[in-house]
Design a protein around this motif. Structure first.
Motif: not given
Ligand code: MSS
Length: 366
Positions: A110-125
């Motif tokens: 159970s839970g969201t059936p994420w494929q590959v897209g529950a991810a990103g590469c981002v900049l945090w400041s």
């Protein structure tokens, strides 16, 4: 497409055509929409909220947002305006939901059936957490955890511990953690945790607390349900409990982003197989690609700038694909020598799936 759910209110500004909307608090990026620039644009970054997104009014005066810092020699409540005076740093990092890849578990947790897209590469400041701790006289004695508490208003009549988003990570994670106010060069939007978010590089998304209102250094792990029973690596069929490992550090992982799932357009002949690879706490050292489901492997080229160990690297392999069916898979190795495994680690919650076989992509070329 037909039947697609509309974007949730808090993320109306996102690029709908590149996203899959699961619910009003869960949106993921399509496999073919990661692009080739290394950084994920904010309007394509996935969204995951455990609780409803807070009211937009919390963004009215971002500089006045307050966080209480506890477990230091001089505990204090600091506003964003003051935090800005203490230091500033930028980190490029992979933000990935603990359940990314859950859709590939045959057990359908159970839970969201994420494929590959529950991810990103981002900049945090933002300000390094260690600079804040230093300004407040250093850590109290015996501290072994860093605990962040989300600023959502909790519904009345319920035990707050049962719903609050509060997570503890080992104090070592403080080293590269930030209290961030900026994402990809703009103030953090509400949906991604503005005005102020705790960022824990190398750890799964749930550990980076949005709208943080309390940062506590403690000798004990939080006893909030999301910590004690949620996000645990539980044996299949079992419930989460505090004796099981918590979902924290990410492990080495990669997936192909181009051709995307909409691979129908691939023509026979020369193509660039592209993807992203990261190592969690360690930089990626190598990515191999196979066009025959893992029988034969070729080393891919790492592409674009190296944005540090918490970022992902893009990779590309120039390949000749004849007419027919091809199973494209990729396998990353990190600088500590960890190799992305063929098999997922079975667990009840469907967490931490880094199986290369699960993330393969079948391409049919007519
Ligand atoms: N925080 C808060 N405060 N709340 C909530 O709900 N969620 C989590 C994180 N943080 C939350 C928080 C999760 S879970 C995730 S992933 C993340 O966040 C996401 O992010 P974005 O920005 O992407 O949306 Mo899973 O591990």
């Amino acid at each position: 497409g037909a039947g697609a759910k509309p974007l949730p209110t808090a993320v109306q500004w996102k690029d709908a055509s590149s996203l899959i909307v699961h619910s009003s608090t869960t949106v993921e990026l399509k496999r073919g929409s990661f692009g080739s620039s290394g950084i994920t644009p904010t309007d394509r970054l996935y969204l995951r909220n455990n609780l409803p997104t807070p009211d937009a009014s919390i963004m009215a005066e971002p500089e006045a947002w307050e966080v209480s810092v506890e477990g230091v020699r001089k505990p204090r409540t600091l506003d964003v305006r003051t935090l800005r005076t203490l230091g500033v740093e930028t980190v490029a990092m992979v933000m990935q939901c603990s359940g990314n890849g859950r859709a590939f578990f045959p057990s359908k947790p159970s839970g969201t059936p994420w494929q590959v897209g529950a991810a990103g590469c981002v900049l945090w400041s933002g300000v390094p957490v260690r600079a804040v701790v230093e300004a407040l006289g250093g850590l109290a004695d015996g501290v072994i955890f860093m605990t962040g508490t989300g600023g959502e208003k909790l519904p009345e009549g319920l035990d707050p511990k049962s719903i609050v988003v509060e997570r503890s990570v080992p104090i070592a994670a403080m080293g590269d953690a930030l209290l961030a106010w900026e994402l990809n060069g703009s103030p953090i939007p509400l949906a991604h945790g503005g005005p102020l978010r705790l960022i824990v590089p190398g750890y799964t998304g749930v550990n980076s607390i949005k709208y943080i209102r309390r940062l506590a250094f403690s000798t004990r792990e939080s006893d909030a349900h999301i910590m004690s029973h949620g996000y645990r690596i539980s044996p299949p069929g079992a419930k989460g409990d505090p004796t099981q490992p918590s979902v924290q550090e990410m492990s080495v992982k990669s997936w192909i982003t181009s051709p995307g799932a909409d691979a129908g357009q691939v023509r026979s002949g020369r193509t660039q197989i592209q993807g992203v690879a990261f190592g969690g706490l360690h930089a990626v050292s190598k990515v191999e690609v196979s066009t025959d489901g893992g029988e034969n492997w070729q080393v891919a080229r790492l592409v674009g700038p190296d944005l540090g160990k918490y970022a992902w690297r893009q990779f590309a392999l120039s390949a000749n694909l004849p007419t027919g069916t091809h199973t494209l898979v990729c396998r990353a190795t990190d600088q500590a020598g960890n190799v992305q495994p063929r098999e997922r680690m079975e667990n009840a919650g469907g967490y931490n799936n880094n199986s290369w076989a699960d993330h393969g992509l079948k391409v049919v070329i007519a």
